[in-house]
Design a protein around this motif. Structure first.
Motif, short mmCIF file in Angstrom:
data_model
loop_
_atom_site.label_atom_id
_atom_site.label_comp_id
_atom_site.label_asym_id
_atom_site.label_seq_id
_atom_site.Cartn_x
_atom_site.Cartn_y
_atom_site.Cartn_z
N SER A 152 -26.73 0.70 -12.62
CA SER A 152 -26.45 2.06 -13.07
C SER A 152 -26.29 2.96 -11.86
O SER A 152 -27.01 2.82 -10.87
N LEU A 153 -25.36 3.91 -11.95
CA LEU A 153 -25.00 4.71 -10.78
C LEU A 153 -25.14 6.20 -11.03
O LEU A 153 -25.02 6.68 -12.15
N ALA A 154 -25.40 6.91 -9.95
CA ALA A 154 -25.22 8.35 -9.86
C ALA A 154 -24.61 8.57 -8.48
O ALA A 154 -24.17 7.62 -7.83
N THR A 155 -24.55 9.82 -8.03
CA THR A 155 -24.05 10.08 -6.68
C THR A 155 -24.99 11.03 -5.95
O THR A 155 -25.67 11.86 -6.57
N SER A 156 -25.02 10.91 -4.64
CA SER A 156 -25.67 11.93 -3.83
C SER A 156 -24.71 13.11 -3.75
O SER A 156 -23.57 13.05 -4.21
N MET A 157 -25.15 14.21 -3.16
CA MET A 157 -24.32 15.40 -3.16
C MET A 157 -23.02 15.21 -2.40
O MET A 157 -22.01 15.83 -2.73
N ASP A 158 -22.99 14.33 -1.42
CA ASP A 158 -21.76 14.11 -0.68
C ASP A 158 -20.82 13.11 -1.35
O ASP A 158 -19.76 12.79 -0.81
N GLY A 159 -21.19 12.63 -2.53
CA GLY A 159 -20.33 11.73 -3.28
C GLY A 159 -20.61 10.26 -3.07
O GLY A 159 -19.95 9.41 -3.68
N SER A 160 -21.56 9.93 -2.22
CA SER A 160 -21.91 8.52 -2.02
C SER A 160 -22.64 7.98 -3.26
O SER A 160 -23.53 8.66 -3.79
N PRO A 161 -22.28 6.79 -3.72
CA PRO A 161 -22.98 6.22 -4.87
C PRO A 161 -24.46 5.96 -4.56
O PRO A 161 -24.80 5.61 -3.42
N LEU A 203 0.82 -1.20 0.00
CA LEU A 203 0.00 0.00 0.00
C LEU A 203 0.87 1.26 0.00
O LEU A 203 1.86 1.34 0.73
N GLN A 204 0.46 2.24 -0.81
CA GLN A 204 1.15 3.51 -0.86
C GLN A 204 0.38 4.56 -0.07
O GLN A 204 -0.80 4.38 0.26
N GLN A 205 1.05 5.66 0.25
CA GLN A 205 0.45 6.71 1.06
C GLN A 205 -0.64 7.44 0.29
O GLN A 205 -0.46 7.80 -0.88
N VAL A 206 -1.75 7.68 0.96
CA VAL A 206 -2.86 8.41 0.36
C VAL A 206 -2.63 9.91 0.54
O VAL A 206 -2.41 10.39 1.65
N ASP A 207 -2.64 10.65 -0.57
CA ASP A 207 -2.53 12.11 -0.51
C ASP A 207 -3.72 12.72 -1.24
O ASP A 207 -4.63 12.01 -1.70
N ASP A 208 -3.75 14.04 -1.35
CA ASP A 208 -4.91 14.71 -1.94
C ASP A 208 -5.13 14.33 -3.40
O ASP A 208 -6.28 14.21 -3.84
N SER A 209 -4.06 14.13 -4.15
CA SER A 209 -4.23 13.76 -5.56
C SER A 209 -4.84 12.38 -5.70
O SER A 209 -5.66 12.12 -6.60
N VAL A 210 -4.47 11.47 -4.80
CA VAL A 210 -5.03 10.11 -4.83
C VAL A 210 -6.48 10.13 -4.38
O VAL A 210 -7.33 9.43 -4.95
N ARG A 211 -6.79 10.94 -3.36
CA ARG A 211 -8.18 11.08 -2.94
C ARG A 211 -9.03 11.59 -4.10
O ARG A 211 -10.15 11.12 -4.32
N ARG A 212 -8.52 12.58 -4.82
CA ARG A 212 -9.28 13.11 -5.95
C ARG A 212 -9.47 12.05 -7.02
O ARG A 212 -10.54 11.97 -7.64
N GLN A 213 -8.47 11.22 -7.26
CA GLN A 213 -8.62 10.15 -8.24
C GLN A 213 -9.74 9.20 -7.84
O GLN A 213 -10.56 8.79 -8.67
N GLY A 214 -9.77 8.84 -6.55
CA GLY A 214 -10.82 7.95 -6.08
C GLY A 214 -12.19 8.59 -6.20
O GLY A 214 -13.16 7.94 -6.64
N LYS A 215 -12.30 9.84 -5.80
CA LYS A 215 -13.58 10.54 -5.89
C LYS A 215 -14.03 10.68 -7.34
O LYS A 215 -15.23 10.56 -7.65
N THR A 216 -13.09 10.93 -8.23
CA THR A 216 -13.43 11.07 -9.65
C THR A 216 -13.97 9.77 -10.22
O THR A 216 -14.92 9.76 -11.02
N LEU A 217 -13.39 8.64 -9.81
CA LEU A 217 -13.89 7.35 -10.28
C LEU A 217 -15.34 7.14 -9.86
O LEU A 217 -16.14 6.59 -10.63
N ILE A 218 -15.69 7.60 -8.67
CA ILE A 218 -17.07 7.45 -8.21
C ILE A 218 -17.98 8.46 -8.91
O ILE A 218 -19.05 8.10 -9.43
#
Length: 247
Positions: free
Chosen positions: A48-57, A9-24
């Motif tokens: 089929s997916l969408a997200t709520s405003m907080d980013g939850s699928p 496992l590698q360290q989670v930083d802001d760019s990685v968090r954004r990558q994860g959020k973007t995938l969702i």
């Protein structure tokens, strides 16, 4: 004896968090895993997916389906998102989310999620209000991001779920803002899409949230992140105006 097992496992930083959020945020569909109450076997299907405003699928499923019955018996589930792309599918980023699913029962919450979902999947309007269909919200407990070979990260819920503190009224303003931008400022919407590399015109604004906006063009989805999260719902208009200006 020392544990010689290598931590991959590698360290989670802001760019990685954004990558994860973007995938969702940009996922049109995902693979949903539930548990069959008959014998505990994993049961995986596409939703089929969408997200709520907080980013939850969020997803819309029928009570007649096996995964609906599974979730009624045991809300534990997992969700895989991430487009395979060209070439080796294992070389492309994907995110496995683990948590529970909650059937949305509140009329207010359901209507807001429904509108966000239908702007992503307009054909679902034909059956979204059928009595055997219900919206479910995926409540993230943890997640695993595989960003490609040698790029593995473990997320907590807080890494992926966006705080709505101070921007609670954004949900009330969203539908009007989206309709206004699409009807009166379609040129600005196309400029938003161009900022994230889109080549075509004719994009539509789909959803807003404190951290950015989602755009659609047929089956295509583009995510545009704000430079900084909104501090209040009143900040939305000046941010949209600034984003519409050409560089």
């Amino acid at each position: 004896m020392a544990n010689d097992k290598k931590d991959v496992l590698q360290q989670v930083d802001d760019s990685v968090r954004r990558q994860g959020k973007t995938l969702i945020r940009s996922a049109r569909y995902g693979s949903l895993g539930t548990l069959d109450p008959a014998d505990g076997s994993p049961f995986v299907t596409r939703v089929s997916l969408a997200t709520s405003m907080d980013g939850s699928p969020v997803f819309l499923i029928s009570r007649l389906s096996g995964h609906f019955r599974n979730l009624e018996a045991d809300t534990r589930c997992s969700l895989l998102v991430g487009e395979p792309g060209k070439g080796d599918p294992l070389a492309h980023p994907r995110l496995t989310i683990v948590g529970t699913a909650e059937c949305i029962s509140s009329d207010v919450a359901r209507e807001h999620v429904k509108q966000r979902y239908l702007r992503r999947h307009p054909k679902a309007e034909l059956y979204a209000d059928f009595p055997d269909f219900a919206f479910w919200k995926f409540k993230i407990t943890r997640a695993s991001l595989n960003g490609g070979f040698g790029k593995a990260y473990a997320f907590k819920s807080s890494d992926l779920v966006t705080s709505l503190e101070g921007v609670e009224s954004l949900a009330d303003a969203e539908a009007g803002a989206v309709a206004h931008m699409n009807s009166d400022h379609s040129d600005a919407v196309d400029r938003y899409a161009a900022k994230v590399g889109a080549k075509l015109n004719g994009w539509s604004l789909s959803t807003l949230d404190p951290e950015g906006l989602d755009l659609t063009h047929g089956d295509q989805i583009a995510r545009l992140w704000f430079d900084a999260p909104l501090a209040s719902a009143q900040d939305l208009r000046p941010v949209l105006v600034a984003l519409a200006k050409t560089d």
